[in-house]
Structures are given as C-alpha cells and as structure tokens.
Design an enzyme around this catalytic site. Structure first.
Site, PDB file in Angstrom:
ATOM      1  N   TYR A  14       0.838  -1.203   0.000  1.00  8.61           N
ATOM      2  CA  TYR A  14       0.000   0.000   0.000  1.00  8.61           C
ATOM      3  C   TYR A  14       0.876   1.257   0.000  1.00  8.61           C
ATOM      4  CZ  TYR A  14       1.165  -0.673   4.853  1.00  8.61           C
ATOM      5  OH  TYR A  14       1.856  -0.875   6.009  1.00  8.61           O
ATOM      6  N   SER A 211       8.100   1.272   9.949  1.00  6.14           N
ATOM      7  CA  SER A 211       7.992   0.270   8.901  1.00  6.14           C
ATOM      8  C   SER A 211       6.545   0.154   8.465  1.00  6.14           C
ATOM      9  CB  SER A 211       8.515  -1.074   9.394  1.00  6.14           C
ATOM     10  OG  SER A 211       7.493  -1.720  10.125  1.00  6.14           O
ATOM     11  N   LYS A 212       6.333  -0.719   7.493  1.00  7.59           N
ATOM     12  CA  LYS A 212       5.009  -0.834   6.883  1.00  7.59           C
ATOM     13  C   LYS A 212       3.920  -1.237   7.862  1.00  7.59           C
ATOM     14  CE  LYS A 212       6.431  -1.145   2.267  1.00  7.59           C
ATOM     15  NZ  LYS A 212       5.849  -0.873   1.009  1.00  7.59           N
ATOM     16  N   ARG A 213       4.300  -1.914   8.919  1.00  7.88           N
ATOM     17  CA  ARG A 213       3.275  -2.416   9.822  1.00  7.88           C
ATOM     18  C   ARG A 213       2.973  -1.462  10.984  1.00  7.88           C
ATOM     19  NH1 ARG A 213       5.546  -6.207   7.349  1.00  7.88           N
ATOM     20  NH2 ARG A 213       7.498  -5.823   8.422  1.00  7.88           N
ATOM     21  N   ASP A 214       3.722  -0.366  11.077  1.00 12.49           N
ATOM     22  CA  ASP A 214       3.515   0.529  12.215  1.00 12.49           C
ATOM     23  C   ASP A 214       2.238   1.358  12.096  1.00 12.49           C
ATOM     24  OD1 ASP A 214       5.725  -0.050  13.936  1.00 12.49           O
ATOM     25  OD2 ASP A 214       7.023   0.786  12.384  1.00 12.49           O
TER      26      ASP A 214
END
Ligand code: GLU
Length: 437
Positions: A14, A211-214
């Site tokens: 995304y 990062s992408k998951r934060d």
C-alpha cells in the site's frame, strides 16, 4: 532548464506515509517552480507487483490531491510510464554501454565497469557526500543486467530519469548510497545527472524506524479513520520540512508557495499521531459549516443516524468538538435522536444537586409558556427561572445540559435548545425529571 520531478513507487504494497511524503515534496517542488510532476511506476518485480498495490497508490495520491501531469491515465511525451513496458528503452541504453565498453559479461549476467575514482555528490538536503570507487574490493563492478535478461533497479531508474528528463530527484534517504552508482551511470551514458535531494527517514515516536506495519503507516487507512486529505497533506509536509516560522496550518496552495528544499530538515522526522489528529482538527475548523456536514455525513450515516435536513442543521454545532470525522456520530447523536445515553458521572452530579428536579420542572413549564422559541429567549428564560426559585443560574445550567444531552459538555446550550426546538426540549426535560427522585 524546466523543473521536472517524479514519484517512482514500486507497487508492492500500500501507499506508505514515507512514500506519500516523498510524492508530496516532489509535487510541491514541481508546482512551486511551474514544472511538471511525473508519476512513474517501477513495476519490474513481477513476483511482488500487484494491481491492488497500483490502485492503492493512485487512490492515495488522488485523495491527497497530488495530481500528476504525466503517467497513469494522463499520458505524456516520455512514456510509457510503467517500467514493465519499457524493455526496449533499456535494451537501447544497454547497447550504448556495451558499445562504449562499459559492461562485460560475467556468468551470463552483465556488469557495469565503475570508473575507479572518488565520486562526489552535492545533495540538496544532505550536502556533499563522497564515495571512493578506487578500491575495487569495496566497490565491485555492479550487475546491471541479470542472466535472465532483466535489468536491475539502478539501471532502469537512471535510464528513466534520463529519458523522462527529470531535473530533480527527490526521494527517501534510504536511496542516498545508491546515488553515486547512478551518477556513474549518467556519466557513462554521457548524460547530465539530475539534482538529488534525499529526505530524512520517518521514525516512530520511540525513535525506531517506521515500517510498513507501524501505526499510521498506510495512507489508505486515513480516510476511514476520519482524517481529511488537506490535513494529512499538511501533516506530511511538516514531517521533515519546516516553514521556518511558528505557523503550522497550511493549505496546499500555501505549501506550494512556502516549500523549499532548504527547509527540509537533515534529522529524521518523528511520526506523531496526536499531532496528525490536531492538524486534522485545525482543518475541520477552517471548513465551511456545510462542507463540514458534507464531509462527516458518511460517518454519521454509517452509525445509523439520520442525515437529512436536521442533520445538516446540527452538524456545524459539533465542528469545534471533534478532531476526527469518526468522532462526529458520538458527538452529534443526541442532537438527532431522543434515546441517548446519560453519562453516569454527570448524572451523579445532578443527583447531588437537591434543587435540580424542581428547577428543571419549573423550566419545562416556563419554556412551554414562552411566546416565541429562540436562542435568546431560552437563555433569558433560564436566568429568570433560576432567579424566581432563588437559585443561581449555574445550578440550573448543568442539570439542564445533562437532561437535554446526557453529557457534561458540548456545544453552547442555547444553540442546542435552538436546534432541538421547544417540544423536544420540554419532553426531554420531563422524561429526565421523571428519573429523579
Ligand atoms: N522505486 C523506488 C522506490 O520505491 C524509487 C526510488 C527513486 O525514487 O529513485 O524506492
């Protein structure tokens, strides 16, 4: 030379806030200088590219208002704008390198022969950075074409920036150490290199790399979390750029006028979700009442509340009470529906006031007798009813608010009475006093 910037996302996930900020800075720089903003999709990684990721990037950019001039859906003179369609362009430039003797075969792959010298780059944010290529053991010649015939990132990125006549490459600091390689390629292709500006990374509040998951990482999550595009643009701009003044709230046009690469900070930026919500609130406050009502309508509808005429009339009352559009249904529910919850703490306080029941009953009677119902008339009546009972107006105001809204705070009481109308106010007062001993 005319300014041409580009955003060059890889559609493998995304749209991340870091990517969105890179896109924003490239956009602002192009707009500020009357230049062109190009959207190029770096979709060479067939295994990881997805259509969903492409769509999410385009949708995120549109939501932020980062309208590109060339690329997807726009065309342009330097297409195609998807790397997956540019194979012939890469082959052509690869031949140039081969003719010049700058590449050699190595186990089926092709390596680019670095010039063995120090390479100095003048980064517009990071300043002067030198990478020394004299020691081959530290800087081995790099593969530009793999044995399966595909080209590596460094090569296609340079060919595209060259062919698309990009004047300024604005990208994340994670690419800083790639740049000397890119400068070597530009030189080998006899082409002037663009200016580079590497912008500092974004960190989590605790200083770790975001990062992408934060939390807060996905731009696609922002709309349904109740943020509005202009506020997120404003917040992203402040993430690594400073207007060099105390001001913090800017529209896109103001950002275009104020933006400069000199104003980009050298130090990493800290992501602050609270700040983002605050910026959002400031943008909600700048909306016209009707635009605010329009923006919040989907959230109110989703909560099952009516969104007709009554909604449009009451929505502006809660504008100053919310930071996010998702907070509107809870803030507005009692203005639209009679069955609202009563805050237990507020109720406790009303019960502690012995005079409350009589005062509210008197007020209901006096409200019914008012010749006309207006904000001014209701306010005046509250004062008179309290006075007649030998009470202070404050002794009546608080129970009245709780009776009418179920809560201790909210918009101006007169405004609430005004929008609810006489009948509703009186019947709310009566059902409330019935619950008081
Ligand atoms: N596709 C690269 C990325 O997403 C682009 C790097 C660049 O802007 O040059 O990191």
């Amino acid at each position: 030379m005319s300014v041409r910037t580009r955003f060059a996302p890889s559609p493998t996930g995304y749209l991340h806030v870091g990517g969105a900020r890179t896109a924003l800075f490239s956009y602002l720089y192009a707009r500020k200088h009357g230049g062109t903003f190009v959207l190029r999709v770096e979709d060479t990684d067939e295994a990881r590219n997805t259509q969903e990721a492409r769509d999410a990037i385009f949708a995120g950019m549109r939501w932020l208002g980062l309208d590109w001039d060339e690329g997807e859906g726009k065309g342009g003179d330097y297409g195609p704008y998807n790397q997956s369609e540019r194979r012939a362009n890469y082959d052509r430039w690869f031949e140039v390198l081969r003719d010049k003797g700058r590449v050699y075969e190595d186990g089926g792959a092709w390596r680019f022969r670095f010039e063995r010298k120090p390479v100095v780059m003048q980064d517009l944010v990071c300043g002067e950075v030198t990478i020394d290529y004299r020691d081959e053991s530290n800087t081995p010649d790099m593969v530009v074409r793999r044995s399966d015939g595909s080209y590596v990132f460094h090569f296609v990125n340079v060919v595209d920036d060259l062919e698309m006549k990009i004047s300024h490459v604005i990208r994340g600091e994670d690419h800083l150490m790639n740049t000397p390689k890119h400068l070597q390629l530009f030189e080998a292709l006899d082409a002037p290199a663009p200016h580079y500006a590497h912008i500092p990374l974004i960190q989590n509040p605790d200083g770790s790399k975001m990062s992408k998951r934060d939390t807060g990482a996905a731009v696609g999550d922002y709309p349904r979390q109740g943020f509005v595009g202009p506020a997120v643009v404003n917040f992203l701009a402040l993430l690594g750029w400073s207007p060099k003044s105390e001001e913090e709230i800017f529209t896109m046009d103001e950002l275009i006028a104020r933006f400069s690469l000199e104003g980009v900070n050298r130090a990493p930026a800290r992501f602050d979700a609270e700040k983002c919500a605050w910026v959002n609130q400031q943008h909600l406050l700048k909306m016209s009442p009707s635009f605010f009502a329009e923006s919040a309508r989907p959230f109110v509808a989703e909560a099952g509340l009516p969104t007709g005429e009554a909604y449009s009339a009451v929505a502006p009352l809660v504008r100053e009470k919310v930071r996010l559009l998702t907070e509107v249904p809870a803030a507005i529910g009692y203005l639209l529906q009679d069955d609202f919850a009563i805050d237990p703490e507020a109720m406790e306080k009303v019960r502690a006031n012995d005079a409350a029941k009589d005062l509210l009953e008197a007020l209901a009677r006096d409200f019914l007798a008012l010749p006309e119902w207006s904000v001014g008339a209701t306010k005046q009546q509250i004062g008179e009813t309290a006075k007649a009972a030998g009470a202070k107006v404050g002794q009546l105001m608080f129970p009245l608010r709780v009776a009418i809204s179920g809560r201790a705070g909210g918009p101006d009481l007169g405004d609430i009475l005004g929008v609810l109308g006489r009948q509703r106010c009186v019947s709310r007062l009566r059902s409330f006093t019935a619950t008081l001993a």
